[in-house]
Motif scaffolding. Structure first.
Motif, PDB file in Angstrom:
ATOM      1  N   SER A 169       0.822  -1.210   0.000  1.00 52.35           N
ATOM      2  CA  SER A 169       0.000   0.000   0.000  1.00 52.35           C
ATOM      3  C   SER A 169       0.858   1.264   0.000  1.00 52.35           C
ATOM      4  O   SER A 169       0.428   2.315  -0.472  1.00 52.35           O
ATOM      5  CB  SER A 169      -0.923   0.012   1.214  1.00 52.35           C
ATOM      6  N   GLN A 170       2.076   1.151   0.519  1.00 54.26           N
ATOM      7  CA  GLN A 170       2.965   2.311   0.586  1.00 54.26           C
ATOM      8  C   GLN A 170       4.092   2.233  -0.453  1.00 54.26           C
ATOM      9  O   GLN A 170       4.943   3.120  -0.493  1.00 54.26           O
ATOM     10  CB  GLN A 170       3.577   2.418   1.985  1.00 54.26           C
ATOM     11  N   SER A 171       4.106   1.188  -1.258  1.00 55.83           N
ATOM     12  CA  SER A 171       5.191   0.973  -2.235  1.00 55.83           C
ATOM     13  C   SER A 171       6.543   1.147  -1.559  1.00 55.83           C
ATOM     14  O   SER A 171       7.427   1.863  -2.049  1.00 55.83           O
ATOM     15  CB  SER A 171       5.066   1.933  -3.419  1.00 55.83           C
ATOM     16  N   SER A 172       6.678   0.492  -0.415  1.00 51.72           N
ATOM     17  CA  SER A 172       7.910   0.650   0.348  1.00 51.72           C
ATOM     18  C   SER A 172       8.528  -0.704   0.681  1.00 51.72           C
ATOM     19  O   SER A 172       7.846  -1.736   0.724  1.00 51.72           O
ATOM     20  CB  SER A 172       7.654   1.429   1.638  1.00 51.72           C
ATOM     21  N   PHE A 173       9.802  -0.655   0.928  1.00 50.00           N
ATOM     22  CA  PHE A 173      10.574  -1.860   1.292  1.00 50.00           C
ATOM     23  C   PHE A 173      11.696  -1.396   2.206  1.00 50.00           C
ATOM     24  O   PHE A 173      12.855  -1.331   1.839  1.00 50.00           O
ATOM     25  CB  PHE A 173      11.105  -2.545   0.034  1.00 50.00           C
ATOM     26  N   ASN A 174      11.349  -1.062   3.442  1.00 51.80           N
ATOM     27  CA  ASN A 174      12.302  -0.481   4.384  1.00 51.80           C
ATOM     28  C   ASN A 174      13.154  -1.550   5.056  1.00 51.80           C
ATOM     29  O   ASN A 174      12.677  -2.632   5.418  1.00 51.80           O
ATOM     30  CB  ASN A 174      11.562   0.332   5.431  1.00 51.80           C
ATOM     31  N   LEU A 175      14.402  -1.216   5.229  1.00 53.94           N
ATOM     32  CA  LEU A 175      15.381  -2.113   5.839  1.00 53.94           C
ATOM     33  C   LEU A 175      15.536  -1.773   7.315  1.00 53.94           C
ATOM     34  O   LEU A 175      15.630  -0.588   7.659  1.00 53.94           O
ATOM     35  CB  LEU A 175      16.728  -1.955   5.126  1.00 53.94           C
ATOM     36  N   ARG A 176      15.588  -2.795   8.158  1.00 51.85           N
ATOM     37  CA  ARG A 176      15.688  -2.555   9.595  1.00 51.85           C
ATOM     38  C   ARG A 176      16.734  -3.462  10.236  1.00 51.85           C
ATOM     39  O   ARG A 176      17.034  -4.557   9.738  1.00 51.85           O
ATOM     40  CB  ARG A 176      14.339  -2.792  10.274  1.00 51.85           C
ATOM     41  N   LYS A 177      17.263  -2.956  11.351  1.00 50.31           N
ATOM     42  CA  LYS A 177      18.118  -3.783  12.201  1.00 50.31           C
ATOM     43  C   LYS A 177      17.914  -3.317  13.624  1.00 50.31           C
ATOM     44  O   LYS A 177      17.979  -2.110  13.889  1.00 50.31           O
ATOM     45  CB  LYS A 177      19.581  -3.672  11.788  1.00 50.31           C
ATOM     46  N   PRO A 178      17.671  -4.221  14.555  1.00 48.06           N
ATOM     47  CA  PRO A 178      17.344  -3.807  15.919  1.00 48.06           C
ATOM     48  C   PRO A 178      18.523  -3.210  16.679  1.00 48.06           C
ATOM     49  O   PRO A 178      18.327  -2.352  17.535  1.00 48.06           O
ATOM     50  CB  PRO A 178      16.864  -5.105  16.590  1.00 48.06           C
ATOM     51  N   SER A 179      19.742  -3.628  16.387  1.00 49.67           N
ATOM     52  CA  SER A 179      20.904  -3.140  17.118  1.00 49.67           C
ATOM     53  C   SER A 179      22.090  -3.069  16.154  1.00 49.67           C
ATOM     54  O   SER A 179      22.594  -4.092  15.702  1.00 49.67           O
ATOM     55  CB  SER A 179      21.214  -4.072  18.304  1.00 49.67           C
ATOM     56  N   VAL A 180      22.531  -1.852  15.886  1.00 56.94           N
ATOM     57  CA  VAL A 180      23.576  -1.641  14.883  1.00 56.94           C
ATOM     58  C   VAL A 180      24.962  -1.874  15.489  1.00 56.94           C
ATOM     59  O   VAL A 180      25.240  -1.469  16.629  1.00 56.94           O
ATOM     60  CB  VAL A 180      23.466  -0.212  14.318  1.00 56.94           C
TER      61      VAL A 180
END
Lengths: 114, 114
Positions: free
Chosen positions: A70-81
């Protein structure tokens, strides 16, 4: 026109903090989606990819990404850098049924503070 | 498997000189491509090939030639180097639809044109 937007050119986070890198795409249908990482002076390494199915995908080095149609998004995440995550990150989309061309975003450079 | 290999790693040319950047892959991939990477521009597609004997232009083809006589090799030729071609060049290969267009990258060639 097909395009990939990474709105953040440069992000700095503290070691141990969480991370989210944004990626939005413009495309007529659901494409294949990728995140690549490039360490200084190196080539591109695939972090993760999305083709279909579960919209939350797990990758290497503790990264994950969520596809939101719905947002045309593909966000990358990491809980602890970790300090070793400092690199440039590229989002890419590949249309279904193509010869294999990928369209890349301009990249987000990640700096990690100790 | 060596994956995607590129030679040379570094090259300095004078304006007007010609040279060939070599790219080879040992994964029996049909699809191969050349990108250039410039600061703030991400990766831009120069030329690509969907199989031996078949090549096509990408986003920024001017000043570059390619040919594909074998599945393994995909050289990039600079006919008359210009300072605007100073860049980092990446070769990539893909198994196409069978691998969801995932691309595998070589380590890159850093080219400086004086």
């Amino acid at each position: 026109a097909q395009s990939v937007t990474q709105p953040d050119i440069h992000i700095t986070v503290s070691e141990g903090a969480s991370l989210e890198l944004r990626c939005n795409y413009s495309y007529g249908a659901t494409p294949y989606l990728f995140w690549y990482v490039q360490s200084p002076g190196q080539g591109l390494q695939l972090l993760l990819k999305y083709f279909s199915g579960d919209t939350l995908v797990q990758g290497i080095k503790g990264f994950e990404a969520e596809f939101k149609r719905s947002q045309s998004s593909f966000n990358l995440r990491k809980p602890s850098v970790h300090w070793s995550d400092a690199a440039e990150y590229f989002c890419a989309v590949g249309p279904l049924g193509s010869q294999g061309n990928l369209i890349f975003g301009k990249g987000t450079k990640l700096s990690v503070k100790p | 498997n060596a994956g995607v290999t590129q030679t040379p790693k570094f090259q300095v040319l004078k304006t007007g000189q010609s040279m060939t950047l070599q790219c080879a892959q040992d994964m029996n991939h049909e699809y191969m491509s050349w990108y250039r990477q410039d600061p703030g521009m991400g990766l831009r597609l120069i030329h690509y090939s969907v199989g031996a004997g078949i090549t096509d232009q990408g986003e920024v083809p001017n000043g570059y030639n390619v040919s594909r006589s074998t599945t393994e090799d995909f050289p990039l030729r600079l006919l008359s180097a210009a300072p605007s071609q100073t860049s980092v060049y990446f070769c990539a290969s893909s198994g196409g639809m069978s691998s969801y267009n995932e691309q595998f990258f070589g380590p890159g060639t850093r080219l400086t044109v004086l």
